[in-house]
Design a protein around this motif. Structure first.
Motif, mmCIF file in Angstrom:
data_model
loop_
_atom_site.group_PDB
_atom_site.id
_atom_site.type_symbol
_atom_site.label_atom_id
_atom_site.label_comp_id
_atom_site.label_asym_id
_atom_site.label_seq_id
_atom_site.Cartn_x
_atom_site.Cartn_y
_atom_site.Cartn_z
ATOM 1 N N THR A 146 8.961 20.312 -10.996
ATOM 2 C CA THR A 146 7.664 20.995 -10.934
ATOM 3 C C THR A 146 7.867 22.496 -10.734
ATOM 4 O OG1 THR A 146 6.740 18.998 -9.946
ATOM 5 C CG2 THR A 146 5.420 20.986 -9.792
ATOM 6 N N ASP A 197 2.552 16.155 -15.064
ATOM 7 C CA ASP A 197 3.518 15.890 -13.991
ATOM 8 C C ASP A 197 3.520 14.394 -13.671
ATOM 9 O OD1 ASP A 197 5.469 16.800 -12.360
ATOM 10 O OD2 ASP A 197 4.162 17.763 -10.897
ATOM 11 N N GLU A 198 4.679 13.901 -13.324
ATOM 12 C CA GLU A 198 4.828 12.487 -12.952
ATOM 13 C C GLU A 198 4.156 11.575 -13.959
ATOM 14 O OE1 GLU A 198 3.853 12.440 -8.752
ATOM 15 O OE2 GLU A 198 5.061 14.252 -8.548
#
Ligand SMILES: Nc1ncnc2c1ncn2[C@@H]1O[C@H](COP(=O)(O)OP(=O)(O)OP(=O)(O)O)[C@@H](O)[C@H]1O
Ligand SMILES: [Mg+2]
Length: 380
Positions: A146, A197-198
């Motif tokens: 990140t 993200d993720e």
């Protein structure tokens, strides 16, 4: 209870939830919706809420409130989940300089290439080539995926949006496809970096007994977008579960960047960075700490170093005690041969007595002496 009262209760509860979660922008948007909703049935209430809204917007222009500067721009209205009114995207802008993550040579090289391609995109396009439009960051937690996305956006001088998959998927599942599309459409229209993200959160849900068809549709939405992403934007994805990512999705990304735990020199650099102005204290332990932290993520190293710094600052214990304690804990978990190696490093690189080292590691003084002399012979 009447339907009307039920509706008001639900609105009130929702408003309370947003307010307690300290989401002022979402509160404002929700109130705006209430104004419209109550305009006919309860004009007085609607007018009052409208007035509050206007008063608050005026305050939003205060140049000292950074978050509001961003929100004050009309075209920056972030897309929301219709039901929860949660933002599907989180926006970051870079008024403060963001520190470069510590990166391996390979990662640095591939990211530099990406940055250079952007800077020379006209040239690439004139040759019939496209600059890299999408990349996926793979690696365990806390190694800078990140953080690197943020840094990269800053290097490219582009705003960064991070897709909030919880908001996308928090509403009843039937809406997540259109939520995702709305978020992607928003990002596509702007020159920006979008970070999914993720991303494995989507894939992971496949194992639950939720609607598999819906999840497939989500992956399909992303698949289409990766292919059609505009070349002046950048689509990033991050995951620590590569095995859960759809193979078809995997192939679509222009670039795969593998992140890992820091190697020995990077661990030392991390210790140095995280110890900040206390580096003087940590410096003499650096080799030992690098050994102790071998294989740990950057964020774990950061947490340990901060803990020690705090203890030193408030005078709980001396640095020697604290670091010896870490060494002891680490040494307990090592297999025998590693323990000996560790004891020898301690004997040759610290001022600890062999007696103390033997106490800490459980390796006998004789063994330490024996291996230490062997080491001296082999390194000569
Ligand atoms: N390469 C790095 N260089 C310097 N600091 C780092 C690095 N990686 C992680 N950190 C520190 O750890 C924190 C967490 O890192 P980050 O959120 O980027 O990890 P991540 O790889 O995205 O993890 P996750 O998979 O859990 O999302 C950062 O804010 C930073 O303080
Ligand atoms: Mg992350």
């Amino acid at each position: 209870m009447s339907d009307e009262l039920n509706g008001i209760n639900a609105d009130l509860a929702h408003l309370a939830r947003l307010a307690i979660a300290e989401q002022p922008d979402d509160v404002r948007l929700f109130v705006a919706r209430l104004v419209r909703k109550y305009r006919n049935a309860n004009p007085q209430l609607a007018a009052q809420m409208d007035q509050y809204l206007r008063a608050n917007t005026a305050r939003g222009h205060n140049p000292l409130r950074k978050a509001d500067i961003h929100q004050a721009q009309p075209n920056q209205q972030l897309p929301l989940d219709d039901e929860s009114r949660l933002s599907l995207l989180k926006a970051f802008n870079f008024e403060t300089k963001f520190e470069q993550p510590i990166l391996s040579k390979e990662i640095e090289e591939s990211l530099n290439q990406l940055i250079q391609e952007r800077r020379q995109s006209t040239r690439l396009i004139s040759l019939g080539l496209q600059p890299t439009r999408s990349a996926i960051f793979v690696g365990p937690p806390g190694v800078g995926k990140t953080m690197t996305a943020r840094w990269l956006a800053e290097q490219l001088n582009l705003p960064l949006y991070i897709l909030d998959l919880t908001a996308v998927m928090s509403s009843f599942l039937g809406r997540s496809g259109s939520n995702l599309r709305a978020a992607l459409d928003f990002a596509k229209k702007r020159k920006c970096v979008l970070l999914l993200d993720e991303i494995d959160a989507i894939a992971k849900r496949r194992n639950d007994d939720t609607d598999v068809g819906e999840l497939k549709r989500l992956v399909t939405v992303i698949l289409q977008e990766v292919d059609e992403w505009p070349s002046d934007g950048l689509l990033l994805a991050a995951t620590n579960h590569p095995e859960l990512i759809d193979i078809a999705l995997w192939r679509r990304f222009d670039l795969i960047v593998n992140f890992g735990a820091p190697d020995n020199p990077a661990t030392k650099e991390a210790i140095k960075r995280f110890s900040g102005q206390d580096y003087g204290i940590f410096e003499r332990w650096i080799d030992i700490l690098a050994f102790v932290f071998a294989g740990e993520s950057y964020s774990n190293i950061e947490r340990e170093i901060s803990r020690i710094r705090r203890s030193i600052a408030i005078g709980t214990a001396s640095d020697t005690d604290l670091i010896e304690n870490i060494i002891k804990i680490r040494s307990i978990s090592l297999p025998k041969q590693e323990k000996i190696k560790f004891a020898v490093i301690l004997a040759s690189q610290t001022r600890l007595s062999q007696h103390a080292i033997s106490d800490i590691t459980g390796v006998s003084r004789d063994t330490i002496r024996k291996y230490k002399s062997e080491q001296i012979v082999t390194t000569q």
